[in-house]
Design an enzyme around this catalytic site. Structure first.
Site, short mmCIF file in Angstrom:
data_model
loop_
_atom_site.label_atom_id
_atom_site.label_comp_id
_atom_site.label_asym_id
_atom_site.label_seq_id
_atom_site.Cartn_x
_atom_site.Cartn_y
_atom_site.Cartn_z
NE ARG A 1 -2.12 -1.64 3.39
CZ ARG A 1 -1.91 -2.96 3.44
NH1 ARG A 1 -2.48 -3.76 2.54
NH2 ARG A 1 -1.16 -3.48 4.38
CE1 TYR B 1 8.61 -14.91 10.42
CE2 TYR B 1 9.25 -15.63 12.63
CZ TYR B 1 9.32 -14.71 11.60
OH TYR B 1 10.08 -13.57 11.75
P1 NAD Z 1 5.87 -6.31 9.36
O1 NAD Z 1 4.77 -7.32 9.26
O2 NAD Z 1 5.73 -5.22 10.36
O3 NAD Z 1 6.12 -5.63 7.95
C1 NAD Z 1 6.11 -6.37 6.76
C2 NAD Z 1 5.72 -5.43 5.64
O4 NAD Z 1 5.69 -6.22 4.44
C3 NAD Z 1 4.33 -4.82 5.81
O5 NAD Z 1 4.38 -3.42 5.64
C4 NAD Z 1 3.50 -5.48 4.72
O6 NAD Z 1 2.52 -4.62 4.16
C5 NAD Z 1 4.57 -5.80 3.69
N1 NAD Z 1 4.17 -6.88 2.80
C6 NAD Z 1 3.51 -8.02 3.11
N2 NAD Z 1 3.28 -8.73 1.99
C7 NAD Z 1 3.82 -8.02 0.97
C8 NAD Z 1 3.91 -8.23 -0.43
N3 NAD Z 1 3.36 -9.30 -1.01
N4 NAD Z 1 4.54 -7.31 -1.17
C9 NAD Z 1 5.08 -6.19 -0.60
N5 NAD Z 1 5.02 -5.93 0.71
C10 NAD Z 1 4.39 -6.85 1.48
O7 NAD Z 1 7.21 -7.14 9.60
P2 NAD Z 1 8.56 -6.63 10.27
O8 NAD Z 1 8.43 -6.82 11.73
O9 NAD Z 1 8.92 -5.30 9.73
O10 NAD Z 1 9.55 -7.77 9.77
C11 NAD Z 1 10.32 -7.62 8.61
C12 NAD Z 1 11.17 -8.87 8.46
O11 NAD Z 1 11.96 -9.07 9.64
C13 NAD Z 1 10.39 -10.17 8.26
O12 NAD Z 1 11.10 -11.03 7.42
C14 NAD Z 1 10.37 -10.76 9.65
O13 NAD Z 1 10.23 -12.16 9.61
C15 NAD Z 1 11.72 -10.36 10.16
N6 NAD Z 1 11.80 -10.35 11.62
C16 NAD Z 1 11.08 -9.45 12.35
C17 NAD Z 1 11.14 -9.47 13.73
C18 NAD Z 1 10.38 -8.50 14.58
O14 NAD Z 1 10.36 -8.64 15.81
N7 NAD Z 1 9.77 -7.47 14.00
C19 NAD Z 1 11.93 -10.44 14.37
C20 NAD Z 1 12.59 -11.38 13.59
C21 NAD Z 1 12.54 -11.31 12.22
C1 AKB Z 2 7.74 -13.05 15.78
O1 AKB Z 2 7.41 -13.05 16.98
O2 AKB Z 2 7.20 -13.74 14.91
C2 AKB Z 2 8.90 -12.17 15.38
C3 AKB Z 2 10.17 -12.97 15.40
C4 AKB Z 2 10.89 -13.14 16.69
O3 AKB Z 2 10.58 -13.47 14.41
N1 AKB Z 2 8.94 -11.04 16.23
#
Ligand code: NAD
Ligand code: AKB
Length: 308
Positions: A37, A140
């Protein structure tokens, strides 16, 4: 040639903060934001992009002269348990698209985050080593573990410069978390401030590895800036910072809001949390490219309340 960077999934919890940090480093016009979006709050180059559309990703990379991708689009642990096939497709297909773009030489570098979710119930839970049992029990976690293996394979077979961190739960104030098991540690601050109380979906004594977002962003940039020969893990690096339980976080919050109250109503996310490490051994990241976190629990809680 100047770097030109594409963030895929820039509107999420990490992307919101990584975009600013990359633009500070490389310049506003050199960092292209993209998500499903349009976001009114983003200035500079910004596109609507569905990362599942490989042709659209390819065209944006070519048209914008992209040299590096940060792939953040994914479905996180709690949501992916509800939509397993969709989560698997999103997490894997988007990674393949970017790895192929790198293999074909369209981009020079790829960043793709993994997670502590690669570990499972059979993993040693205290000070979890870099290399240990990885038998994840969530979709996941399975997707992150498979992704790590693919990243290493593309590096070994095709010389792809792909880099990755196994983030713990990330805590930040700029945007809400996106459907994970560690989300309670963000929600609790907003509820503490607005209502003075919080019902935790994890039990009082559930210890998990966590990290404050400024540390996570710095770790990401430092990993990506490190000379290629220092990157010994082409699957993904353990990175640690904090480890606490909901009860310990609530005590730290009470130092700022003495009347704060917490109660506990564990749901399906408890089982996920119980399968993850309590704390992380990140000595490989420290040795290879100098990782060191800045924020302890007290500093993180003070900074959160200063901003929300
Ligand atoms: P999030 O869900 O907050 O953000 C993901 C973004 O991707 C969203 O804005 C969503 O709209 C977008 N998205 C989803 N599908 C899409 C598509 N088909 N095309 C384009 N955009 C799309 O996630 P985050 O917390 O920012 O995490 C980002 C990455 O980091 C992920 O791979 C997640 O697994 C990893 N990660 C996050 C955490 C955490 O605590 N936040 C921890 C470990 C790993
Ligand atoms: C989740 O809880 O799924 C994420 C991660 C630790 O990957 N914050």
């Amino acid at each position: 040639m100047a770097e030109r960077i594409l963030i895929v999934g820039s509107n999420g919890q990490i992307g919101t903060e990584l975009l600013g940090a990359l633009r500070n480093q490389f310049g506003n016009d050199q960092v292209v934001a993209s998500d499903l979006r349009f976001s009114q709050s983003i200035d500079g180059p910004h596109f609507v992009l569905d990362a599942m559309n490989a042709q659209a990703v390819y065209e944006l990379v070519k048209n914008q002269g992209i040299t590096q991708i940060y792939l953040l689009a994914a479905m996180l642990s709690a949501t992916a348990e509800k939509f397993p096939q969709k989560g698997w497709s999103l997490n894997m297909d988007t990674l393949f698209t970017c790895l192929e773009l790198a293999r074909e030489g369209h981009i020079k570098k790829l960043y793709w985050p993994s997670s502590i979710a690669v570990f499972g119930p059979t993993t040693p839970r205290e000070n979890t080593p870099q290399a240990t049992v990885t038998e994840p029990s969530t979709i996941y976690g399975i997707s992150k573990f498979a992704g790590e293996r693919w990243c290493e394979w593309y590096h070994l077979k095709h010389g792809v410069d792909v880099r990755s961190l196994r983030y713990p739960g990330l805590i930040s104030y700029s945007s809400p978390p996106g459907g994970g098991t560690t989300d309670y540690a963000v929600d609790i601050f907003h509820k503490a401030k607005a209502e003075g109380r919080y019902t935790s979906f994890l039990s009082a004594q559930t210890a998990l590895p966590m990290m404050y977002m400024p540390d996570a962003i710095r770790a990401t940039l430092e990993l990506m800036e490190a000379p290629a020969e220092k990157i010994k893990q082409r699957g993904s690096y353990n990175v640690g910072a904090l480890s606490f339980t909901p009860a310990e976080l609530s005590l730290a919050i009470q130092k700022h809001i003495p009347s704060f109250e917490i109660d506990y109503a564990p749901d399906f996310r408890q089982q996920i949390a119980d399968s993850w490490p309590k704390s992380i051994d990140d000595s490989a990241a420290r040795t290879d490219w100098g990782w060191k976190p800045d924020f302890n629990l007290e500093a993180m809680v003070s900074d959160m309340f200063a901003h929300i």
